[in-house]
Every structure is written in structure tokens, then in C-alpha cells.
Design a protein around this motif. Sequence first.
Motif, PDB file in Angstrom:
ATOM      1  N   SER A  12      -2.076 -20.973 -31.696  1.00 30.28           N
ATOM      2  CA  SER A  12      -1.171 -20.994 -30.545  1.00 30.28           C
ATOM      3  C   SER A  12      -1.661 -21.994 -29.505  1.00 30.28           C
ATOM      4  N   VAL A  13      -0.718 -22.681 -28.895  1.00 26.88           N
ATOM      5  CA  VAL A  13      -1.017 -23.645 -27.829  1.00 26.88           C
ATOM      6  C   VAL A  13      -0.112 -23.313 -26.644  1.00 26.88           C
ATOM      7  N   ARG A  14      -0.729 -23.150 -25.490  1.00 28.33           N
ATOM      8  CA  ARG A  14       0.038 -22.778 -24.306  1.00 28.33           C
ATOM      9  C   ARG A  14       0.975 -23.896 -23.864  1.00 28.33           C
ATOM     10  N   ASN A  15       2.085 -23.478 -23.235  1.00 31.84           N
ATOM     11  CA  ASN A  15       3.142 -24.429 -22.900  1.00 31.84           C
ATOM     12  C   ASN A  15       2.688 -25.594 -22.044  1.00 31.84           C
ATOM     13  N   GLU A  16       1.799 -25.338 -21.069  1.00 29.84           N
ATOM     14  CA  GLU A  16       1.369 -26.434 -20.205  1.00 29.84           C
ATOM     15  C   GLU A  16       0.657 -27.529 -20.997  1.00 29.84           C
ATOM     16  N   PHE A  17       0.024 -27.142 -22.128  1.00 31.10           N
ATOM     17  CA  PHE A  17      -0.646 -28.127 -22.975  1.00 31.10           C
ATOM     18  C   PHE A  17       0.365 -28.870 -23.852  1.00 31.10           C
ATOM     19  N   THR A  18       1.364 -28.152 -24.379  1.00 28.76           N
ATOM     20  CA  THR A  18       2.380 -28.838 -25.187  1.00 28.76           C
ATOM     21  C   THR A  18       3.181 -29.807 -24.325  1.00 28.76           C
ATOM     22  N   PHE A  19       3.440 -29.450 -23.070  1.00 33.06           N
ATOM     23  CA  PHE A  19       4.145 -30.358 -22.167  1.00 33.06           C
ATOM     24  C   PHE A  19       3.311 -31.615 -21.924  1.00 33.06           C
ATOM     25  N   ALA A  20       2.008 -31.434 -21.665  1.00 31.91           N
ATOM     26  CA  ALA A  20       1.126 -32.580 -21.430  1.00 31.91           C
ATOM     27  C   ALA A  20       1.028 -33.457 -22.676  1.00 31.91           C
ATOM     28  N   PHE A  21       1.019 -32.837 -23.861  1.00 31.02           N
ATOM     29  CA  PHE A  21       0.936 -33.594 -25.113  1.00 31.02           C
ATOM     30  C   PHE A  21       2.146 -34.507 -25.277  1.00 31.02           C
ATOM     31  N   ASN A  22       3.315 -34.016 -24.891  1.00 29.63           N
ATOM     32  CA  ASN A  22       4.545 -34.777 -25.057  1.00 29.63           C
ATOM     33  C   ASN A  22       4.878 -35.668 -23.863  1.00 29.63           C
ATOM     34  N   ASP A  23       4.028 -35.660 -22.831  1.00 33.77           N
ATOM     35  CA  ASP A  23       4.248 -36.460 -21.639  1.00 33.77           C
ATOM     36  C   ASP A  23       3.640 -37.843 -21.838  1.00 33.77           C
ATOM     37  N   SER A  24       4.366 -38.872 -21.463  1.00 36.27           N
ATOM     38  CA  SER A  24       3.869 -40.238 -21.640  1.00 36.27           C
ATOM     39  C   SER A  24       2.804 -40.607 -20.617  1.00 36.27           C
ATOM     40  N   ARG A  25       2.639 -39.772 -19.576  1.00 36.53           N
ATOM     41  CA  ARG A  25       1.629 -40.070 -18.560  1.00 36.53           C
ATOM     42  C   ARG A  25       0.290 -39.466 -18.983  1.00 36.53           C
ATOM     43  N   PRO A  26      -0.708 -40.252 -19.371  1.00 36.79           N
ATOM     44  CA  PRO A  26      -1.955 -39.717 -19.934  1.00 36.79           C
ATOM     45  C   PRO A  26      -2.806 -38.934 -18.952  1.00 36.79           C
ATOM     46  N   ASP A  27      -2.558 -39.098 -17.628  1.00 35.70           N
ATOM     47  CA  ASP A  27      -3.422 -38.423 -16.654  1.00 35.70           C
ATOM     48  C   ASP A  27      -2.777 -37.168 -16.083  1.00 35.70           C
ATOM     49  N   ARG A  28      -1.741 -36.645 -16.743  1.00 35.83           N
ATOM     50  CA  ARG A  28      -1.011 -35.498 -16.225  1.00 35.83           C
ATOM     51  C   ARG A  28      -1.905 -34.261 -16.099  1.00 35.83           C
ATOM     52  N   SER A  29      -2.299 -33.906 -14.891  1.00 34.20           N
ATOM     53  CA  SER A  29      -2.981 -32.650 -14.568  1.00 34.20           C
ATOM     54  C   SER A  29      -4.139 -32.341 -15.511  1.00 34.20           C
ATOM     55  N   ARG A  30      -4.915 -33.319 -15.926  1.00 33.59           N
ATOM     56  CA  ARG A  30      -6.001 -33.061 -16.880  1.00 33.59           C
ATOM     57  C   ARG A  30      -7.046 -32.107 -16.293  1.00 33.59           C
ATOM     58  N   GLU A  31      -7.326 -32.236 -15.016  1.00 35.27           N
ATOM     59  CA  GLU A  31      -8.310 -31.356 -14.392  1.00 35.27           C
ATOM     60  C   GLU A  31      -7.857 -29.901 -14.449  1.00 35.27           C
ATOM     61  N   GLU A  32      -6.569 -29.689 -14.200  1.00 40.96           N
ATOM     62  CA  GLU A  32      -6.021 -28.333 -14.272  1.00 40.96           C
ATOM     63  C   GLU A  32      -6.050 -27.812 -15.710  1.00 40.96           C
ATOM     64  N   LEU A  33      -5.783 -28.696 -16.673  1.00 40.36           N
ATOM     65  CA  LEU A  33      -5.836 -28.286 -18.076  1.00 40.36           C
ATOM     66  C   LEU A  33      -7.252 -27.864 -18.471  1.00 40.36           C
ATOM     67  N   TRP A  34      -8.256 -28.618 -18.034  1.00 45.04           N
ATOM     68  CA  TRP A  34      -9.645 -28.245 -18.328  1.00 45.04           C
ATOM     69  C   TRP A  34      -9.974 -26.885 -17.718  1.00 45.04           C
ATOM     70  N   HIS A  35      -9.498 -26.657 -16.514  1.00 45.62           N
ATOM     71  CA  HIS A  35      -9.752 -25.374 -15.867  1.00 45.62           C
ATOM     72  C   HIS A  35      -9.144 -24.234 -16.680  1.00 45.62           C
ATOM     73  N   ARG A  36      -7.907 -24.406 -17.125  1.00 47.37           N
ATOM     74  CA  ARG A  36      -7.233 -23.357 -17.911  1.00 47.37           C
ATOM     75  C   ARG A  36      -7.916 -23.149 -19.262  1.00 47.37           C
ATOM     76  N   LEU A  37      -8.313 -24.240 -19.889  1.00 47.27           N
ATOM     77  CA  LEU A  37      -8.977 -24.136 -21.191  1.00 47.27           C
ATOM     78  C   LEU A  37     -10.306 -23.405 -21.069  1.00 47.27           C
ATOM     79  N   ARG A  38     -11.150 -23.822 -20.142  1.00 53.31           N
ATOM     80  CA  ARG A  38     -12.499 -23.265 -20.048  1.00 53.31           C
ATOM     81  C   ARG A  38     -12.514 -21.857 -19.486  1.00 53.31           C
ATOM     82  N   HIS A  39     -11.427 -21.450 -18.844  1.00 57.84           N
ATOM     83  CA  HIS A  39     -11.300 -20.063 -18.414  1.00 57.84           C
ATOM     84  C   HIS A  39     -11.253 -19.132 -19.628  1.00 57.84           C
ATOM     85  N   VAL A  40     -10.716 -19.640 -20.737  1.00 55.25           N
ATOM     86  CA  VAL A  40     -10.601 -18.857 -21.979  1.00 55.25           C
ATOM     87  C   VAL A  40     -11.730 -19.179 -22.949  1.00 55.25           C
TER      88      VAL A  40
END
Length: 217
Positions: A153-181
Motif C-alpha cells: 500500500s502507498v498513501r495518497n500523498e505519495f502517489t500524488f507526488a509520484f505523478n506530479d511533474s514538480r520534483p520538489d513537491r513537499s519532499r520534506e513533508e513526505l519524509w516526515h510522514r514516512l519516518r513517522h511510520v
Amino acid sequence: MSRQLTTQNATITTASIQVQALTIGKKQVTLAVFRQLEDANIINTLDAGLAGEPWGRVNYHPDKCADDKEHLHVVWEKDGELRRATVYEPSVASHRHLKAGLYVEALIAEGLTYAHRGNQAGRPDRLQVVRSRTEDGPGFAQFMHRGVQFRGSVRNEFTFAFNDSRPDRSREELWHRLRHVAGPDATSGSLAEQLPALGYTTSWRRLKESPQLFIAV
């Protein structure tokens, strides 16, 4: 000096082939009884080891899946009860594992996008990332790792970032969400090492080498 083969010195030996039938008491198990066995996974999700003792393989496809990807139908025992399982060959296994989804989330947090999903160094082979069909449900990822196909399973915020053409989309927030789990030191490399590719391959080999069991028509 070799002896000449003649009708006088030649003999015919009949090889003995053992046929193992699955029986209840003295009666051979029928197709109807086999279909009634509980369908349960024999391969553990956590380490891809066997969840019970395999009895053998049955060359019968109760779910009309004979033309499906390579797989085995296995009779196995757990807690004194017989069960049946469908087990797929490693390259088509789609083995569900918690760390599979987290691994892909880490790759996305590191900057992986749909446009750069090719098989580069450190990128999994045959990677697919699919969004959820519902607003609240997670998406999923599927990929090859060391010869085994994994799914998670991959959370929606990650699938959205994967399909976004902007490579810097909220990466810091993604790391925070990932490392929380996944833990404060999680990286794609550390998560990849926790995927039980060897365990699945070993379990598949053991099941494929188990004896064939025959059931009554």
C-alpha cells in the motif's frame, strides 16, 4: 570384454513408481472435498517463510485458473487442520508486504516521479504506482526486487507526488510522514533490505519440490 545382449541374458525390470493419494481414513479425497478445504496463505507475509507443514501439490485448479500465471495448489497443515493454498512463482508473486509500500514511499520522498521511474541504479524493476479509486483509500505499488514481485500500500500523498511533474513537491513533508511510520533513520536502501526476497524464493522451491498428491475424480 563386454557381453553381447541376447534373448537368453536379457531381462525386463518393471520400475516401481509410487503414487501418493490424499485420503481421509481409507477413502481417497474427492474433488468436492478438496474444494471445501479452507483457502489460506501458506507463505507468511512478514518473512515469506512457510506458515505450516506442506503435504504436497495437487494438479487441480478449483478456481478455473489453469491458464493463469505459473502457480501451485498446495495442501498444507496448520494446528492439526488441512488447508489449501494457491502459491505463485516468485516473478509473478505479487507478495504483499508492509515494507514494500514504505520502500516505494521512500523512493518518492527521495525524488522518484513517474517521469523518472526507469530502471536506473537503485530503482526497482517493473515499478507500478497506482492511485486509489476512492478519496480515502490508499493506492498501491508493485515492483520486482531480487527476482520476486512485491506489492504494498502507498498513501495518497505519495502517489500524488509520484505523478506530479514538480520534483520538489513537499519532499520534506513526505519524509516526515514516512519516518513517522518507518522509523527516524528509514531510507529506501534500508527498507529494501527488509524485503524477504530470499525467503519467498526458498519457500517456492520447497513447495515445488514437494510430492504430488492425487485425488479422486
